[in-house]
Design a protein around this motif. Structure first.
Motif, short mmCIF file in Angstrom:
data_model
loop_
_atom_site.label_atom_id
_atom_site.label_comp_id
_atom_site.label_asym_id
_atom_site.label_seq_id
_atom_site.Cartn_x
_atom_site.Cartn_y
_atom_site.Cartn_z
N SER A 92 0.81 -1.22 0.00
CA SER A 92 0.00 0.00 0.00
C SER A 92 0.84 1.27 0.00
O SER A 92 0.33 2.35 -0.33
CB SER A 92 -0.93 0.02 1.22
N LEU A 93 2.12 1.15 0.37
CA LEU A 93 2.94 2.35 0.54
C LEU A 93 3.09 3.18 -0.75
O LEU A 93 3.00 4.41 -0.70
CB LEU A 93 4.31 1.98 1.10
N PRO A 94 3.32 2.56 -1.91
CA PRO A 94 3.42 3.39 -3.12
C PRO A 94 2.15 4.19 -3.40
O PRO A 94 2.22 5.34 -3.86
CB PRO A 94 3.69 2.37 -4.23
N TYR A 95 1.00 3.61 -3.11
CA TYR A 95 -0.26 4.31 -3.37
C TYR A 95 -0.48 5.44 -2.37
O TYR A 95 -0.97 6.52 -2.73
CB TYR A 95 -1.42 3.31 -3.31
N LEU A 96 -0.11 5.21 -1.10
CA LEU A 96 -0.17 6.30 -0.12
C LEU A 96 0.74 7.44 -0.54
O LEU A 96 0.38 8.62 -0.43
CB LEU A 96 0.25 5.79 1.26
N GLY A 97 1.94 7.08 -1.03
CA GLY A 97 2.87 8.12 -1.48
C GLY A 97 2.34 8.90 -2.66
O GLY A 97 2.48 10.13 -2.71
N LEU A 98 1.71 8.21 -3.61
CA LEU A 98 1.16 8.90 -4.78
C LEU A 98 0.04 9.86 -4.38
O LEU A 98 -0.01 11.00 -4.85
CB LEU A 98 0.63 7.87 -5.78
N LEU A 99 -0.85 9.42 -3.50
CA LEU A 99 -1.94 10.29 -3.05
C LEU A 99 -1.39 11.48 -2.27
O LEU A 99 -1.86 12.61 -2.42
CB LEU A 99 -2.93 9.50 -2.20
N GLY A 100 -0.38 11.23 -1.42
CA GLY A 100 0.23 12.32 -0.68
C GLY A 100 0.91 13.32 -1.61
O GLY A 100 0.82 14.54 -1.39
N ASN A 101 1.58 12.82 -2.65
CA ASN A 101 2.23 13.72 -3.59
C ASN A 101 1.22 14.51 -4.41
O ASN A 101 1.47 15.67 -4.76
CB ASN A 101 3.14 12.93 -4.53
N LEU A 102 0.08 13.90 -4.71
CA LEU A 102 -0.97 14.64 -5.41
C LEU A 102 -1.48 15.78 -4.52
O LEU A 102 -1.68 16.90 -5.00
CB LEU A 102 -2.12 13.69 -5.76
N GLY A 103 -1.69 15.50 -3.24
CA GLY A 103 -2.07 16.56 -2.32
C GLY A 103 -1.02 17.64 -2.23
O GLY A 103 -1.33 18.84 -2.12
N LEU A 104 0.25 17.23 -2.31
CA LEU A 104 1.35 18.19 -2.26
C LEU A 104 1.36 19.09 -3.48
O LEU A 104 1.61 20.30 -3.38
CB LEU A 104 2.67 17.43 -2.14
N LEU A 105 1.08 18.53 -4.66
CA LEU A 105 1.01 19.34 -5.87
C LEU A 105 -0.11 20.38 -5.77
O LEU A 105 0.08 21.54 -6.15
CB LEU A 105 0.79 18.45 -7.09
N ILE A 106 -1.26 19.97 -5.25
CA ILE A 106 -2.36 20.92 -5.08
C ILE A 106 -1.98 21.99 -4.08
O ILE A 106 -2.27 23.19 -4.26
CB ILE A 106 -3.65 20.20 -4.65
N PHE A 107 -1.32 21.58 -3.00
CA PHE A 107 -0.86 22.54 -2.00
C PHE A 107 0.08 23.57 -2.60
O PHE A 107 -0.04 24.77 -2.33
CB PHE A 107 -0.19 21.80 -0.84
N MET A 108 1.03 23.10 -3.43
CA MET A 108 1.98 24.03 -4.04
C MET A 108 1.27 24.97 -5.02
O MET A 108 1.64 26.14 -5.14
CB MET A 108 3.09 23.26 -4.75
N PHE A 109 0.27 24.47 -5.72
CA PHE A 109 -0.54 25.34 -6.57
C PHE A 109 -1.22 26.43 -5.72
O PHE A 109 -1.22 27.61 -6.10
CB PHE A 109 -1.60 24.51 -7.30
N LEU A 110 -1.78 26.05 -4.59
CA LEU A 110 -2.45 27.02 -3.71
C LEU A 110 -1.46 28.04 -3.15
O LEU A 110 -1.77 29.23 -3.07
CB LEU A 110 -3.15 26.29 -2.56
N VAL A 111 -0.27 27.58 -2.78
CA VAL A 111 0.75 28.51 -2.28
C VAL A 111 1.11 29.51 -3.37
O VAL A 111 1.21 30.73 -3.13
CB VAL A 111 2.01 27.75 -1.81
N GLY A 112 1.33 29.03 -4.59
CA GLY A 112 1.66 29.93 -5.68
C GLY A 112 0.55 30.91 -5.98
O GLY A 112 0.79 32.10 -6.24
N HIS A 113 -0.70 30.44 -5.92
CA HIS A 113 -1.83 31.31 -6.23
C HIS A 113 -2.06 32.34 -5.13
O HIS A 113 -2.39 33.50 -5.42
CB HIS A 113 -3.09 30.47 -6.42
N GLU A 114 -1.91 31.94 -3.89
CA GLU A 114 -2.22 32.84 -2.78
C GLU A 114 -1.05 33.72 -2.38
O GLU A 114 -1.19 34.62 -1.56
CB GLU A 114 -2.70 32.02 -1.59
N LEU A 115 0.13 33.46 -2.95
CA LEU A 115 1.28 34.33 -2.75
C LEU A 115 1.21 35.45 -3.77
O LEU A 115 1.47 35.24 -4.95
CB LEU A 115 2.58 33.54 -2.91
#
Length: 445
Positions: free
Chosen positions: A68-91
């Protein structure tokens, strides 16, 4: 040959456990005056080999089976990409054009001094911590960048909780952190380019390609997004905007990943060029935030915790000495550099130390950088663990030290349209900088 086991049942157990525990950890530390990210980082470490894997390895193996670890990592990285998009947009990058002399000096010193001291530290650590086959230059550059990080969203949340984000000190700290945030991602992109390039010519090609992509995003993509979102707003097709935003951040992340400067940089850049002030854009980014930050991002914290192992340090006292050295350099470079620069720019000692304390906050931004380094193989698990502990400690001490420094001191907002410190219009900088997390409903990690 037996078919591989379906990881879905394991994920359906692990995901809600991680989300609920991270939420509980965030609430617990909020009661102690800490930003939520401190509790989320701590939960990630507790679920990893540092605690659960050491105390009850069977339980950790049941909760996080290898399949399950690769799938947890992929979902976490997807959340991280959205987070970085939000940081860029709100900065609000426009706020950087309204910097005062004090903000510019503090920003430059709080980047330059950690880079310098981090370089010296990395040169001493190279023999003991560099993974086999890693050259000296990428290792040194990465450690130097890791020392220079300031967590802009976490700082904004701390200032918001204290009601300081529109005060003179809060405005100045946010302005400095906004500059640091942009500079940190540019520096990290350069380090990734150097680390992945096989020759100096490849590194130069990667850098030029990244610059060309940035120009393309600003010149072509930004106006196109403005037209598309304006049309969608008039025709009430809000769901189409959500699809465009998510698809755009994924494609931008893919482009920078193919260029060689990591997918996170593309997501951040796409957020930075996404139009602001549009009702439909703000509504759809809020929808992305409402799901990604509380649901997907905790999976990144737990994958970080699974990669860190404090037990690796327990068997060798020299490792703890190096950990102390890393923490000392991190605090001296960031807190000392920010404090000294603010004091030399005319701030009082109390205000200067407050700014230095805030600049020393690292939070989630540091974890992102560290995971990039571990993924590239520039650092190993032992140094990764040391740097994660450094990030947790420097983030956790920010609020208590700031409370002590500001105790009994009334916080006053700068005069509207005035010159808050005699050097420039910092209120204008705050209006843009606060967008990355100070106001309610914004990013909180």
């Amino acid at each position: 040959m037996a078919a591989p086991a379906d990881p879905l049942p394991d994920l359906l157990i692990a995901i809600p456990v991680v989300i609920l525990l991270c939420k509980a950890g965030a609430r617990l530390v909020r009661g102690a005056g800490q930003p939520p990210v401190v509790g989320e980082i701590a939960v990630g470490l507790l679920l990893g080999p540092s605690f659960l894997g050491w105390l009850w390895p069977e339980a950790q193996a049941w909760l996080f089976p290898p399949a399950s670890l690769p799938y947890l990592g992929l979902l976490g990285n997807l959340g991280l990409l959205i987070f970085m998009f939000l940081v860029g947009h709100e900065l609000q990058l426009g706020s950087l054009r309204s910097q005062t002399r004090t903000a510019a000096v503090v920003s430059l010193v709080s980047i330059a001094l950690p880079l310098g001291l981090g370089t010296l530290l990395a040169l001493g650590m190279y023999g003991a911590f560099a993974p086999e086959g890693v050259e000296r230059l990428p290792f040194v550059l990465f450690i130097a960048v890791a020392m220079s990080i300031t967590a802009f969203p976490v700082m904004a949340r701390i200032l918001s909780d204290r009601g300081m984000y529109r005060t003179r000190v809060g405005v100045l700290a946010l302005a400095c952190a906004a500059f640091d945030d942009v500079a940190a991602w540019c520096l990290l992109a350069a380090v990734v380019a150097v680390s992945t390039a096989g020759s100096p010519m490849e590194a130069v090609t990667t850098a030029l390609s990244a610059v060309a992509f940035c120009l393309f995003m600003v010149v072509a993509v930004r106006p196109l997004l403005a037209r598309l979102t304006d049309r969608a707003g008039r025709t009430s097709t809000d769901s189409l905007v959500l699809v465009l935003l998510f698809s755009g951040l994924c494609l931008s992340a893919l482009a920078t990943d193919l260029i060689g400067v990591h997918a996170l940089f593309g997501a951040f850049l796409f957020g930075a060029v996404t139009p602001r002030g549009s009702r439909v854009i703000e509504h759809q980014t809020a929808r992305l935030r409402a799901f990604a930050v509380p649901v997907l991002l905790p999976l990144f914290f737990v994958t970080t915790g699974l990669r860190a192992d404090v037990g690796l340090l327990a068997t060798d006292p020299a490792q703890w000495l190096w950990a102390g050295a890393v923490l000392a350099v991190a605090v001296l470079a960031k807190w000392g550099g920010g404090t000294g620069a603010a004091r030399l720019s005319g701030q009082s000692w109390r205000d200067a130390m407050s700014i230095g304390t805030l600049m020393n906050c690292r939070g989630l931004t540091e974890l992102i950088v560290l995971n990039v380094g571990l993924g590239l193989g520039v650092i190993g698990q032992d140094l990764f663990t040391i740097l994660v502990l450094m990030a947790l400690i420097t983030t956790a001490v920010t609020s208590p030290v700031l409370n002590r420094l500001r105790k009994g001191m009334p916080e006053e907002e700068p005069p509207a349209g005035g010159r808050a410190d005699g050097e420039g219009a910092e209120e204008a900088a705050a209006a843009g900088a606060v967008g990355a997390g100070a106001a309610g409903g914004r990013i909180t990690s």
